[in-house]
Design an enzyme around this catalytic site. Structure first.
Site, PDB file in Angstrom:
ATOM      1  CD  GLU A  67      -2.969  -1.244   0.235  1.00  0.00           C
ATOM      2  OE1 GLU A  67      -3.081  -0.296  -0.564  1.00  0.00           O
ATOM      3  OE2 GLU A  67      -3.713  -2.241   0.213  1.00  0.00           O
ATOM      4  CB  ALA A  68       4.000   1.994  -1.862  1.00  0.00           C
TER       5      ALA A  68
END
Ligand code: ZN
Length: 203
Positions: free
Chosen positions: A90-91
């Site tokens: 979930e950068a």
């Protein structure tokens, strides 16, 4: 494609795509393979993403991998000494400092694998992802299947009226759709639901 070469110099890989495209599954696949080769793996995610479990990176097929929720990219640096491979899930939810943190990790000899949404629900590049993709050695775009027509999908279409950029959700809140179905949705949408940058002047 990813030659885990013997010299073990650091580099950056990005896995990106829409929701339901298998980003996290691909991240987990690469991390498990490294772990199997006795490489020390750490995985981080932004604390904001607590949909399933505080500590597990869990893909939609419930293939879990122990992870550390962090408040900022700086914490990843602090927690990554003595690690061979750093995974980041979930950068897109991290701020822009993630790009420099990934660079520092790679420069110090660490393999960095970051997975995230490339676009938000309006089709705009999401958070640090564009800069991360530009500075990575390897970029993999994975695709979902359009739920409306069966083409390859790369948009995460929001099914609710909420217009916050960050809205955690799943099948109830989003559907993967292709470029053409996305454009059809935008055209049929009431104008107030569209952000000012793309809003057409009233006829
Ligand atoms: Zn479609």
């Amino acid at each position: 494609m990813f030659l885990e070469n013997a010299s073990r110099k650091g580099w950056i890989e990005v896995i990106c795509g829409s929701m339901f495209s298998g980003k996290t599954e691909e991240l987990i696949r690469r991390l498990k393979r490294a772990q199997f080769a006795h490489q020390k793996v750490e995985i981080f995610k932004p604390r904001i993403d607590v949909r399933y479990s505080e500590e597990d990176v869990v893909s939609h097929d419930a293939n879990a991998f122990r992870s550390t929720p962090v408040d900022s990219p700086q914490n990843i640096l602090l927690l990554s000494s003595d690690v061979d491979v750093v995974g980041i899930d979930e950068a897109q939810f991290f701020d822009d400092s993630l790009v420099d943190v990934c660079r520092q990790l790679a420069d110090s000899g660490i393999r960095v694998i970051a997975a995230g949404l490339d676009m938000d629900y309006t089709g705009k590049p999401f958070g640090p992802m564009p800069a991360l993709m530009a500075t990575a050695e390897y970029v993999t775009k994975v695709h979902a299947i359009c739920v409306r027509c069966g083409n390859l999908a790369h948009h995460s279409h929001r099914l609710t009226a909420d217009d916050k950029q960050v809205l955690l959700g799943d099948q109830d809140s989003y559907e993967p759709i292709c470029r053409h179905c996305f454009n059809n949705c935008q055209e049929s949408k009431p104008q107030e639901g569209i952000t000012p940058a793309t809003q057409k002047t009233a006829k």
